[in-house]
Write an enzyme that holds these catalytic residues in place. Structure first.
Site, mmCIF file in Angstrom:
data_model
loop_
_atom_site.group_PDB
_atom_site.id
_atom_site.type_symbol
_atom_site.label_atom_id
_atom_site.label_comp_id
_atom_site.label_asym_id
_atom_site.label_seq_id
_atom_site.Cartn_x
_atom_site.Cartn_y
_atom_site.Cartn_z
ATOM 1 N N HIS A 85 43.021 42.189 69.535
ATOM 2 C CA HIS A 85 42.689 41.130 69.529
ATOM 3 C C HIS A 85 43.449 40.369 68.325
ATOM 4 O O HIS A 85 43.393 41.184 67.212
ATOM 5 C CB HIS A 85 41.368 40.868 69.264
ATOM 6 C CG HIS A 85 40.610 39.569 69.694
ATOM 7 N ND1 HIS A 85 40.461 39.193 70.851
ATOM 8 C CD2 HIS A 85 40.468 38.441 68.791
ATOM 9 C CE1 HIS A 85 39.952 38.010 70.594
ATOM 10 N NE2 HIS A 85 40.048 37.366 69.487
ATOM 11 N N ASP A 164 29.480 32.745 72.619
ATOM 12 C CA ASP A 164 30.676 32.990 71.724
ATOM 13 C C ASP A 164 31.500 31.721 72.444
ATOM 14 O O ASP A 164 32.306 30.980 71.609
ATOM 15 C CB ASP A 164 31.412 34.134 71.746
ATOM 16 C CG ASP A 164 32.903 33.870 70.924
ATOM 17 O OD1 ASP A 164 32.760 33.311 69.916
ATOM 18 O OD2 ASP A 164 33.949 34.017 71.761
ATOM 19 N N ARG A 171 33.162 25.184 67.278
ATOM 20 C CA ARG A 171 33.820 25.243 65.759
ATOM 21 C C ARG A 171 35.076 24.781 65.703
ATOM 22 O O ARG A 171 35.426 24.003 64.651
ATOM 23 C CB ARG A 171 33.885 26.910 65.545
ATOM 24 C CG ARG A 171 32.681 27.544 65.130
ATOM 25 C CD ARG A 171 32.699 29.016 65.344
ATOM 26 N NE ARG A 171 33.726 29.550 64.309
ATOM 27 C CZ ARG A 171 34.768 30.474 64.637
ATOM 28 N NH1 ARG A 171 34.408 31.294 66.020
ATOM 29 N NH2 ARG A 171 35.465 30.998 64.025
ATOM 30 N N SER A 186 32.661 36.333 66.088
ATOM 31 C CA SER A 186 33.268 35.806 67.462
ATOM 32 C C SER A 186 34.209 36.735 68.158
ATOM 33 O O SER A 186 33.991 37.165 69.190
ATOM 34 C CB SER A 186 34.071 34.592 67.108
ATOM 35 O OG SER A 186 35.059 33.970 68.120
ATOM 36 N N LYS A 190 33.269 39.574 71.420
ATOM 37 C CA LYS A 190 34.044 39.892 72.682
ATOM 38 C C LYS A 190 34.658 41.157 72.814
ATOM 39 O O LYS A 190 34.728 41.819 73.872
ATOM 40 C CB LYS A 190 35.222 38.975 72.491
ATOM 41 C CG LYS A 190 35.052 37.323 72.667
ATOM 42 C CD LYS A 190 36.161 36.475 72.971
ATOM 43 C CE LYS A 190 36.807 36.064 71.648
ATOM 44 N NZ LYS A 190 36.125 35.362 70.883
HETATM 45 N N1 URA Z 1 39.546 34.525 67.412
HETATM 46 C C1 URA Z 1 38.501 34.765 68.018
HETATM 47 O O1 URA Z 1 38.342 35.135 68.994
HETATM 48 N N2 URA Z 1 37.283 34.199 67.347
HETATM 49 C C2 URA Z 1 37.712 33.206 66.153
HETATM 50 O O2 URA Z 1 36.820 32.717 65.453
HETATM 51 C C3 URA Z 1 39.093 33.264 65.709
HETATM 52 C C4 URA Z 1 40.075 33.980 66.349
#
Ligand code: URA
Length: 442
Positions: A85, A164, A171, A186, A190
């Protein structure tokens, strides 16, 4: 019994108090369940951004986001499962390349990605520019696809980390993205909702990242690592350069075209280099392969077509048209206006305000200004030079893909204004600033 009033939670954060974990959890779950509206949730996010969340509050937020939905557990996939990620950047198409590449190397990738956020692009928006492709996969479907194809890239949904999904969109619309705890919760919600054997994080630092300074990127890396450690999950974190767009395409369909070319071994550059680097780190940590050997195997999988073949299978499994891997230009949506981006100065490219270029692309329609807004998959910016390159007046630096001539002209002016050009030679920045290997790994 006193009834709970979310305004007290917001006021406590406004007054810089540390919230008890159950209060953070309650607020997040109530918002996900629709019991609190966008207004109070936005106030809570802004108070959290300004006054911070400590490690306990961040953990509580992460746990609540995971608890708002189901989790994905794998039966015997027969190969190590890896997730990767990015914290968000400009022309950052690494996931599009990494997922099929790692699958071609014998790993399994199941990944929940995000949409465009602020000035940064989102893997889901990019993938959804492929006609027919769906990212709203149910947990059992993700599991099946990983067994059959080796990779799946899906969205948060009403069943997967829905809190999220809701907070992320809010956001984006309320300028509450660049906060270490909010990003850490966040990202890690995930990652922890999917039971992979290894998590790799790409924490971006520089003008196109949410964290402009490597020191703040390090804080974000540490916050994410603490959450992974708390959950007992192996996690490696790289801090990588985002002082300029990583690849050349800043849009959605344009990013897919670039990824397809890299996956077919037809394109060199920083995006290919970083994709190979992450794939090699994954092989090293999951299979114990020496890093150099793993890098060579990853490069070969791009050059011999095996990664591209995996991408076609993944696209097909998610309902998309797999011919995109052969002829992306004729399958993907195209902008009505394609105007050359011509240099207005001569000299050495010394610095790039990558956030400004991301915003210029977003204004063309590639990103969202309001929550839930539809994006235009066809538009965006192609920007080719890298820091340290010499450019000449009227040299084509790329193209603007737009809906109208006026929009193209405005994006062109904004892109050129984002460049610092001088006479002195400039060293290109390093691609990797720092690497924290998974604990117990190398
Ligand atoms: N990637 C994400 O999943 N969340 C964020 O807040 C920023 C980047």
């Amino acid at each position: 019994m006193t009834t709970w009033d979310p305004r007290r939670t917001i006021a406590a954060k406004r007054e810089r108090q540390t919230l008890p974990p159950d209060e953070v959890e309650r607020f997040v779950l109530a918002y996900a369940a629709g019991e609190i509206g966008d207004g109070p949730a936005a106030a809570f996010l802004m108070a959290s951004l300004l006054n911070g969340l400590d490690a306990g509050e961040t953990l509580a937020m992460t746990r609540a986001m995971i608890a708002s939905g189901d989790t994905v557990r794998f039966g015997d996939v027969g190969r190590p499962t890896v997730d990767k990620h990015s914290t968000g950047g400009v022309a950052d198409g690494v996931t599009l390349v990494f997922a099929p590449l790692a699958a071609a190397l014998g790993l399994a990738v199941a990944k929940l990605s995000g949409r465009g956020l602020g000035h940064t692009g989102g893997t889901l928006d990019k993938l959804e520019s492929i006609p027919g492709l769906r990212t709203d996969l149910e947990p059992d479907r993700i599991e099946r696809q990983v067994q059959e194809v080796g990779c799946a890239v899906a969205a948060q949904s009403s069943r997967l980390v829905p809190a999220d999904g809701a907070l992320y969109a809010l956001r984006d619309a309320t300028a509450t993205v660049p906060s270490v705890p909010l990003i850490a919760a966040s990202v890690m919600s995930k990652k922890l909702a999917v039971a992979s054997d290894l998590i790799l994080l790409d924490v971006k630092a520089g003008s196109g990242a949410f964290m402009k300074e490597p020191a703040r990127a390090r804080d974000l890396a540490q916050a994410c690592l603490a959450l992974a450690r708390g959950a007992g999950r192996p996690c490696g974190v790289a801090i990588t350069d985002m002082s300029q767009p990583l690849g050349e395409a800043i849009g959605n369909a344009l990013d897919v075209i670039e990824a397809v070319e890299i996956l077919r071994g037809a394109r060199r550059g920083l995006l290919r280099d970083l994709s190979i680097w992450f794939a090699a780190r994954a092989l090293e940590a999951a299979r114990g392969a020496p890093f150099d050997e793993a890098s060579a195997r990853a490069a070969k999988a791009l050059d011999d077509g095996s990664a591209s073949e995996r991408f076609a299978r993944m696209i097909e499994a998610q309902g998309g048209d797999p011919r995109v891997t052969e002829d992306p230009g004729s399958i993907l949506p195209r902008a009505t206006v394609v105007a050359p981006l011509l240099a207005d100065r001569a000299g050495v490219l010394g610095a790039v305000d990558a956030e400004a270029i991301g915003m210029a692309s977003s204004s063309l329609g590639a990103g969202r200004a309001r929550k839930g807004e539809r994006i235009d998959p066809a538009v965006g910016i192609v920007f080719r030079p890298k820091i340290g390159d010499r450019i000449d007046v009227r040299e084509p630096l790329g193209e603007i893909h737009a809906r109208s001539r006026e929009a193209a002209e405005e994006a062109s002016a904004r892109t050129l204004a984002a460049l610092t050009v001088g006479e002195a030679p400039v060293e290109p920045p390093p691609l990797i600033h720092d690497w924290f290997p998974p604990e117990g790994g190398r």
